[in-house]
Design a protein around this motif. Sequence first.
Motif, short mmCIF file in Angstrom:
data_model
loop_
_atom_site.label_atom_id
_atom_site.label_comp_id
_atom_site.label_asym_id
_atom_site.label_seq_id
_atom_site.Cartn_x
_atom_site.Cartn_y
_atom_site.Cartn_z
N ARG A 116 0.87 -1.18 0.00
CA ARG A 116 0.00 0.00 0.00
C ARG A 116 0.90 1.23 0.00
NH1 ARG A 116 -2.68 3.16 4.07
NH2 ARG A 116 -1.90 1.77 5.72
N ASP A 117 0.72 2.06 -1.00
CA ASP A 117 1.53 3.27 -1.12
C ASP A 117 0.90 4.20 -2.16
OD1 ASP A 117 3.99 4.34 0.09
OD2 ASP A 117 4.68 4.50 -1.99
N LYS A 118 1.60 5.25 -2.55
CA LYS A 118 1.08 6.19 -3.54
C LYS A 118 1.79 6.00 -4.87
CE LYS A 118 -0.48 9.74 -0.31
NZ LYS A 118 -0.40 11.17 0.11
N ASN A 119 1.03 6.14 -5.95
CA ASN A 119 1.62 6.02 -7.28
C ASN A 119 2.25 7.36 -7.70
OD1 ASN A 119 -0.51 7.69 -8.02
ND2 ASN A 119 -1.68 6.06 -9.03
N SER A 120 2.71 7.44 -8.94
CA SER A 120 3.39 8.64 -9.42
C SER A 120 2.47 9.87 -9.45
CB SER A 120 3.94 8.40 -10.83
OG SER A 120 2.91 8.02 -11.72
N ARG A 121 1.14 9.65 -9.44
CA ARG A 121 0.17 10.76 -9.44
C ARG A 121 -0.23 11.17 -8.03
NH1 ARG A 121 -4.08 8.84 -14.20
NH2 ARG A 121 -2.55 8.79 -15.92
N GLY A 122 0.35 10.49 -7.04
CA GLY A 122 0.02 10.81 -5.67
C GLY A 122 -1.23 10.13 -5.17
N GLN A 123 -1.77 9.20 -5.96
CA GLN A 123 -2.99 8.48 -5.57
C GLN A 123 -2.61 7.25 -4.74
OE1 GLN A 123 -4.29 7.65 -9.55
NE2 GLN A 123 -5.57 9.50 -9.68
N GLU A 124 -3.37 7.01 -3.69
CA GLU A 124 -3.10 5.83 -2.86
C GLU A 124 -3.59 4.58 -3.57
OE1 GLU A 124 -4.17 3.98 1.53
OE2 GLU A 124 -4.16 6.16 1.26
N ILE A 125 -2.71 3.60 -3.69
CA ILE A 125 -3.06 2.33 -4.32
C ILE A 125 -2.62 1.19 -3.41
CG2 ILE A 125 -2.89 3.20 -6.69
CD1 ILE A 125 -0.09 1.92 -6.84
N SER A 126 -3.22 0.04 -3.61
CA SER A 126 -2.82 -1.15 -2.86
C SER A 126 -3.10 -2.37 -3.72
CB SER A 126 -3.56 -1.25 -1.53
OG SER A 126 -4.96 -1.39 -1.75
#
Length: 233
Positions: A116-126
């Motif tokens: 769980r972390d943020k992608n290059s766009r700053g969106q939280e993904i998991s």
Amino acid sequence: MDEEVTSGSDNIVTEFNTYEDFLDSQITSLDLYYLEDEELARQLVELGYRGSGEVLKREEFEARKAAAEASRLSKRSQQKTLASSGKEPKDPFLRALAQREEANRSGKMTTLIFIRDKNSRGQEISGYIDYAHRLKTEDFEPYFVGKKRLLPRPSDLSFFNWETQTSASNPTPNYQVIAENATGLLFKNKRDRKILNVDPKAGTPGDNSMRTPVESKKYTQIVIYDHITRRKT
């Protein structure tokens, strides 16, 4: 006794480039003085009449030479397949991946990685990544040298973008996704058909499985699930 002979022969074929070199190593200057013929001296060594070392026929020497070369190339190839080989990552997560690489490549283990972390766009993904499958479909050296960060993708076992509410799940050669389940997300190992329960509230993730949280400053959350695969006997 056989093992000692084999070991000695292996040393011989690695020490000498050609069979002639091996024969020459057992010919003394005294032999050449009396025989006055190098080729005859070699023949006598091959027949066992001269020389103090092991008697080894040309065919056996060539066969062992080929086997030694094949073994050398095999070891070299195995070292190349390990993307973590020669690397000393300081990040705990990369160290954990390096420790599990060989077992996942060989099929002894199938590891699932929850990230769980943020992608290059700053969106939280998991999502959940099938490590063994990713190793076969992607070059992991950029990850081990710190040039790339390992993140879940929509093509992985499970993926969720918390901002866009986009979700995806896909089976891999190692796991089947069981999404519609009352207890939450489950994964079935296709090799031994064991169920892997990734619910943190579950007492155990399942048979032959282990759950390991990993702390890394580069990620919000990481949990590694190791499943030891056992062939049916």
